[in-house]
Each structure stands twice: as C-alpha cells, then as structure tokens.
Scaffold this active site. Structure first.
Site, PDB file in Angstrom:
ATOM      1  N   ASP A  82      75.923 -22.084  94.249  1.00 44.67           N
ATOM      2  CA  ASP A  82      74.667 -21.894  94.975  1.00 44.67           C
ATOM      3  C   ASP A  82      74.979 -21.963  96.473  1.00 44.67           C
ATOM      4  O   ASP A  82      76.142 -22.112  96.867  1.00 44.67           O
ATOM      5  CB  ASP A  82      73.631 -22.934  94.537  1.00 44.67           C
ATOM      6  CG  ASP A  82      74.087 -24.358  94.826  1.00 44.67           C
ATOM      7  OD1 ASP A  82      75.170 -24.555  95.416  1.00 44.67           O
ATOM      8  OD2 ASP A  82      73.363 -25.295  94.454  1.00 44.67           O
TER       9      ASP A  82
ATOM     10  N   GLY B 158      73.720 -24.135  98.735  1.00 42.97           N
ATOM     11  CA  GLY B 158      73.517 -25.426  99.384  1.00 42.97           C
ATOM     12  C   GLY B 158      72.093 -25.579  99.887  1.00 42.97           C
ATOM     13  O   GLY B 158      71.653 -26.685 100.210  1.00 42.97           O
ATOM     14  N   GLY B 159      71.364 -24.481  99.945  1.00 46.86           N
ATOM     15  CA  GLY B 159      69.998 -24.517 100.486  1.00 46.86           C
ATOM     16  C   GLY B 159      69.089 -25.463  99.725  1.00 46.86           C
ATOM     17  O   GLY B 159      68.417 -26.312 100.318  1.00 46.86           O
TER      18      GLY B 159
ATOM     19  N   ASP C  20      69.201 -19.908 101.728  1.00 47.03           N
ATOM     20  CA  ASP C  20      67.755 -19.672 101.740  1.00 47.03           C
ATOM     21  C   ASP C  20      67.010 -20.979 101.928  1.00 47.03           C
ATOM     22  O   ASP C  20      67.559 -22.058 101.690  1.00 47.03           O
ATOM     23  CB  ASP C  20      67.317 -19.037 100.406  1.00 47.03           C
ATOM     24  CG  ASP C  20      67.570 -19.974  99.225  1.00 47.03           C
ATOM     25  OD1 ASP C  20      68.570 -20.741  99.266  1.00 47.03           O
ATOM     26  OD2 ASP C  20      66.792 -19.956  98.267  1.00 47.03           O
TER      27      ASP C  20
ATOM     28  N   GLN D  89      62.305 -15.227  97.462  1.00 48.94           N
ATOM     29  CA  GLN D  89      61.427 -16.382  97.611  1.00 48.94           C
ATOM     30  C   GLN D  89      59.996 -15.875  97.770  1.00 48.94           C
ATOM     31  O   GLN D  89      59.724 -14.702  97.500  1.00 48.94           O
ATOM     32  CB  GLN D  89      61.861 -17.226  98.821  1.00 48.94           C
ATOM     33  CG  GLN D  89      63.193 -17.947  98.639  1.00 48.94           C
ATOM     34  CD  GLN D  89      63.102 -19.161  97.714  1.00 48.94           C
ATOM     35  OE1 GLN D  89      62.041 -19.507  97.200  1.00 48.94           O
ATOM     36  NE2 GLN D  89      64.256 -19.787  97.459  1.00 48.94           N
TER      37      GLN D  89
ATOM     38  N   GLY E 209      62.690 -20.880  94.215  1.00 50.88           N
ATOM     39  CA  GLY E 209      61.374 -21.470  94.475  1.00 50.88           C
ATOM     40  C   GLY E 209      60.507 -21.624  93.240  1.00 50.88           C
ATOM     41  O   GLY E 209      59.306 -21.841  93.341  1.00 50.88           O
TER      42      GLY E 209
ATOM     43  N   ASP F  12      70.250 -21.471  84.817  1.00 49.34           N
ATOM     44  CA  ASP F  12      71.112 -22.654  84.943  1.00 49.34           C
ATOM     45  C   ASP F  12      70.220 -23.870  85.084  1.00 49.34           C
ATOM     46  O   ASP F  12      69.071 -23.762  85.529  1.00 49.34           O
ATOM     47  CB  ASP F  12      72.000 -22.587  86.195  1.00 49.34           C
ATOM     48  CG  ASP F  12      71.248 -23.034  87.437  1.00 49.34           C
ATOM     49  OD1 ASP F  12      70.392 -22.274  87.918  1.00 49.34           O
ATOM     50  OD2 ASP F  12      71.473 -24.176  87.902  1.00 49.34           O
TER      51      ASP F  12
ATOM     52  N   CYS G 178      77.858 -27.839  67.003  1.00 49.85           N
ATOM     53  CA  CYS G 178      78.677 -28.340  68.109  1.00 49.85           C
ATOM     54  C   CYS G 178      79.627 -29.431  67.615  1.00 49.85           C
ATOM     55  O   CYS G 178      79.479 -29.964  66.516  1.00 49.85           O
ATOM     56  CB  CYS G 178      77.795 -28.863  69.252  1.00 49.85           C
ATOM     57  SG  CYS G 178      77.155 -30.524  68.990  1.00 49.85           S
TER      58      CYS G 178
END
Lengths: 377, 377
Positions: free
Chosen positions: B94, B96-97, B148, B190, B217, B267, B307
């Site tokens: 990502d 970091g925003g 962003d 956004q 957002g 994610d 699993c």
C-alpha cells in the site's frame, strides 16, 4: 516391558561414551540424543512436522503443566498425548516433582506426598507417587518418571539423606501403582553432591529393576565440575543394558561431557526459551540477534547449520522479526536453536562411532568458545 | 508495463461478477482473490510455505510499517521484499496513506505531503507522493499504490472534494515519480459516499491510464449498503481490461458482494487479527475457541475445511493452546482463518465460472448466518 529396550551398539574407545538404539512403542531412536521440551504439549513455536524434519526423536512434555491445563483427563480422552498433540514419535513425561519442588516455600512435603498451590488459579493441590503415575498413565507417554524430590542445592547431608530415602520409598510406591504395559517407568537417581547418597539411590533403584534410569538434582545451581562428578557418582552404579537420562541439561558442552560419562538422553527448555529472547547457539558460539551489527547482515544465522531458518532467512530479516515481536521470528529462532542441539547430538553419535569424541570436544570448544563452561549455553 | 496485465476470462451471467487472470512479474494469479496481509513482511504466524500450501497468491505488505522498521533501505539492500521475506509469489504494497491518516490529529496535511509522528519512536516524519513511491520502489513489490488521503467517514462534501482533488494531484505526481518498469502502480478511487466525487476521481484516474485501480475509503465505519454503493459508484467508471482492488475489506460476505460488483482483489488483516484472539470463521459461521464447550471437543474447527489446522488438530487441543497463549496455537488459528478466506475466494471464482454466484451467496448465507451483514465477520 517388551516394546522397550536399550541396545548399546558401540563404545567410544577414546572416551567410553556409548552409541545405542533405544526401542520404544513409537519407534526406535538413536542415543545419545537431545529431547526438545514441549511443556504444554507443544514445543513452543515449532510444529510436529518441523520437529521431524529437524531430526527430532523423543519429545518431552510436562506432567505438572498438563495436569493443570488442560487436565490429564482431557488428554486421556483425546487418546493420549501422541494424538492430542499430533506427534507420532516417542514422548517422555516427567513426574511433576521438579516443578512442585521449585515452588519453594509454598509447598509442604510429607511421606504421603506434597501439598502445594496451583500456579494457574492458586487452588490447593496434592501430588503423590501414585497420583503422578496415574496422571502419566492418562497422558500416555512412552517413557515416564518416578515421583521424586529434587532437593535444593546446596543442602545438608542429613536433609539429602532423608530426601533420598523418601524418594526411594516413593519410587517403590510408583512402581507398584504403575499398570500400563506400554510405558517404561524410569527410576530417578538423587543424592545431590554426596557420593554415598548417589550410590545408595542408584543401587536401590537398580535392585528394583527399572527399564531405565534418570539422574536428577543436577543443573540446579552447582558448578560444572560438581555436576560432572554427580553424573559419575550415579552412572557407575547403573547397568550397561539400560538407558540413562540426565534430566534438564541442555548446555551444548554438557551434552558432550554428559555423553563422555555414559549419558544417553538429555532434555532442556533452554534452546526455545533463550530463542524467544533472541539468543542463539551457533557453530561459532553464542549470538544475540538483537545486536545492531546484524541490521543489514544478509547471511544466515549459522553457515554450518542446515535448519529451515538458516536455509531460508537472513540475520537481517530475523532481527527485524524479533525487534517487531513477530510470532514467525520466535518460531524461526526456536527452530534454529533446537536444530543446533539435535545436530550436536548427531555429531556426538558420529564421533562416538568413530572413536573420537575427545577430539570432537576439542574441535567444538575451539569453534564455540571455551567460556561455554561458565555460561548457561 | 509488459509483465502486468489483466485478462477477463468469464463474466457470471447471474451477477456480472468476473473471473480473470492477473499476470504479474512473479506469476499469474486468479481473480477474484483474497490477499493475506503481511504487515511487517510476515503474515503473522504463517510461513511462506504454509501460505503457498493454502493457495495464497498475492501477499500484501505495509509501506508505512516497513519504512519505519526495518527501513526500506534495508529491504532494498536485501534484494527487495520477495527475497527479504522469502516469498516468491506476487507482492503488493500500500502507499502508507491509510496508516498516516488513521493517526488522526497527530498529522498535518499540506499540498506537498503529510507531516506526522512515528508510532515507533515519536520522531517527526514526512510522507509525500514522491516519497511513498520511492519507498515502494525500494520495497520492490509487484503492485504498488498511489499515495492518497483516506478521508474520514462521515465528512462534508466540501472536505471530500478538496481531499479528492488533492489526492488526484498526488496520483499524478506519484505516476511521474515512478520509474521501476517491473511494478504496476495503481490509482486509488476516493470520494467517500459522494457519487459525483467517486465519478470525478475514477474518470480522472482512468484518463491517467493506470495498470489497475483501487477503491479506497470504504470499510471506515460506514453501513454496508453505503459501502456497496461506494463500490458501484466507483466501478462503473473503471475499464473492463484493468484489475480492481477493494482495499482493506475481508468480511466474508463482502468478498461475495464485492465480487458481484466487479471487484477482483481484496485484502484484510481481519483473519489473522481475530485468530490471535481465538475468533474463527467457519462454514457454519463464527466460533470462538475460548468457549468452554470445546474443552473436550475432539473434532476439527470446521469439518468442511481442509487447512493444516483442521486436518491435524482438534478444537480441544486448539482451545488448550489458545488458553495457554502458545505461539503454535496462534499460528494454527491464523492458518485456519486465512485458509477460510482463500477457499471462499476460490469458491467465488468457481461460482462465477458456473454462472451461479447469486445462488452461491444464498447458500453461503444459509450456512454462515445472515447476521454476517451486521458483524465485522
């Protein structure tokens, strides 16, 4: 016990150390061996598959801890420890004695057994030879231990004599209480630093004919030369055809010194405990992954190690994970330390078979550092 | 970017959801997909080999966290994230925003960038579109994000309009700063709950021709119907031949609802975060392993799950490990939850290919419980 016996395959001409095979209901294992400790039915941070991949043979679990959590009845109902923790190799449980006695003043020792407080909820508990055996029968390990008092170090000859005699009576009671045919119950040689009491303890236990013998009361604060003498004073009375287990010892040099004195089995929480704090055993001696100098060191922990952590990760990455308190970091460092002791035991076995364990010890000290005698590891 | 493109293979006749292949420099992956989050270059408690075994495709890492620890220069010198964390599949970072803006009042937004305090040592830091790209170039992920502002919910149309316009200028600056040919830089749509701003944001980004588009957002406190409308208001302006990534969303039902609205990538830290507290996603709905009723329950967490945890361990054992705060317990529960979402994404892909995603959604709700819309998972 038909599924359990020890076979000595070779005695090192240089040292008298022995290489052997221990046959157990869950498979044969080679000795001398290091047994990783899975206190609560898990070797902290390491999966059973990873243990196997590292060459782990017997795994240890703690009776006292499992009795309190989740309760031995639950482990029994799960089908025993092997099923509960999904480990199909041999398992060993201790008697709970060591933990009970390390509680110090909060417990009360009587002929019948020991009264003490639970570390989990403070409730009053009672452990006796019969109770310890009953719990261990529930847990269902391949190798189990007699309930013993691990007396403090130092203590007087009088205190130790009383303690040893009571522990011998407890061993007898445990042996009588033990019914499971698929478990080998070991007697535990106590006696502290007193050669006459080690002799009394060992001889009496041998007369009782256990399938294996443990040496207890070492690594409780005594200097190394005294510990080595305790081993010698115990082993000399033990039969050649039974396995010998030095309890709670895992300093690398002690595996070598112990093997040289005829020990076949070792266990210790040390490798996993110190790993969780970033301390590592390597072929070049101790290292602490927290050290600033590993910040951009893109080499493995130990270039002579073939463990999963050393094959796949760098010191820089492991330091980063450790600094960030990441679970995966704890796992990787634990894997490395346990692999180190498993590999060391394998090297000891090889050196015995090649009649060069004394040479091996010198080579080890040259690499690891001779100050290992003064350190915890 | 020649090594990165999206191929739509099938559109579900029942819902319009799309099944596709995303080609990346580290291999092809199938969409819609769930991407496990490895914030600090490790998916908490899960090894890369375990991720692969579970069918994990793209793994996410967080730029902000890795910038602070260990430092993006160290990851760069290690050879990038793939080498550093030993994951050879595709990786996404990502910008970091999100982390910077979630710091709230401690940060200051200006046209040039954002000034804020480090969560690690309190030092003053500055992040800008160019700086975010530079860090992400150091980290070396296959897919990276434009810097962003993730504006708060709710906020006024005026605030959001200003924010969106600045974020669009930042996207342009980031695109100009980005030099690596082996990374796909996504633009982030956004605009909050305002359809006109989502349109402005999406159309402007599409004009700039990014290789993929994210929707930001969402999942910041708004009710689900509003989130779904945000997705619709964004997706309708996005091209068919580019991948669409709904950021930070991992509620099981949102994977289905998102896919039905044309989303390809999801994610969330949810599966690993809640697992560490004993909360599990299963085909029969939520469960909490701490519950007393699992004390002697010797069945797996989820009888429909394949699993590693469900194949090998019982609820009783997992409850025991969790109660004792054992590392291995955290790993096993995390593995289960991540596997659950990876399997759900695989089921969604299958349902799309069979033109029955709406039917699948009904079946899922029947099993999992319709209250999933009101819960975090």
């Amino acid at each position: 016990m038909k599924d359990f016996w020890y076979e000595c395959k070779h005695v090192c001409k240089q040292t008298g150390a022995r290489y052997g095979i221990l046959h157990t209901p869950h498979g044969d294992v080679e000795t001398p061996m290091f047994m990783p400790v899975g206190t609560l039915a898990t070797v902290k941070g390491i999966s059973p598959e990873q243990l196997k991949e590292m060459g782990s043979q017997v795994v240890l679990a703690n009776t006292y801890h499992l009795w309190l959590r989740p309760g031995s009845d639950i482990v029994r109902d799960a089908g025993g420890l092997h099923q509960f923790m999904n480990y199909d190799g041999p398992i060993l449980t201790d008697s709970g004695g060591f933990q009970v006695f390390s509680l110090g003043k909060t417990r009360k020792i009587e002929e019948e057994g020991v009264t003490f407080k639970s570390i989990v909820d403070g409730s009053k508990l009672f452990l006796s030879p019969e109770k310890s055996i009953a719990i261990q029968e529930d847990l269902g390990a391949d190798i189990i231990m007699s309930f013993d008092e691990c007396a403090p170090y130092p203590c007087t000859h009088d205190y130790m004599k009383n303690s040893v005699e009571r522990t011998l009576r407890w061993a007898k009671r445990g042996q009588e209480a033990h019914k499971r045919e698929d478990q080998a119950l070991f007697g535990i040689v106590q006696g502290g630093e007193f050669a006459d009491l080690r002799e009394l303890s060992a001889k009496t236990l041998v007369d009782m004919d256990f399938p294996g013998y443990s040496i207890g009361g070492t690594s409780v604060g005594e200097p190394k030369p005294i510990m080595y003498k305790m081993i010698e004073d115990s082993v000399k009375w033990l039969p050649e055809d039974k396995p010998r287990y030095l309890m709670g010892v895992g300093n690398p040099i002690d595996l070598i010194e112990g093997a040289m004195r005829g020990i076949d089995m070792f266990d210790c929480v040390l490798p996993t405990r110190v790993a969780r704090h970033g301390a590592l055993m390597t072929h070049h001696g101790r290292m602490n992954i927290n050290n600033e100098k590993y910040k951009r060191d893109f080499t493995p922990i130990d270039d002579k190690c073939h463990c999963y952590a050393c094959r796949n990760y760098t010191r820089a990455y492991l330091r980063h994970l450790h600094k960030c308190d990441e679970i995966f970091g704890k796992s990787l460092l634990s894997i490395h330390n346990v692999a180190f002791l498993l590999d060391l035991a394998a090297d000891i076995r090889k050196a015995i078979q090649e009649d060069r364990l004394a040479d091996f010890k010198e080579e080890f000290l040259e690499q690891y550092g001779r100050d290992v005698y003064e350190r915890a590891f």
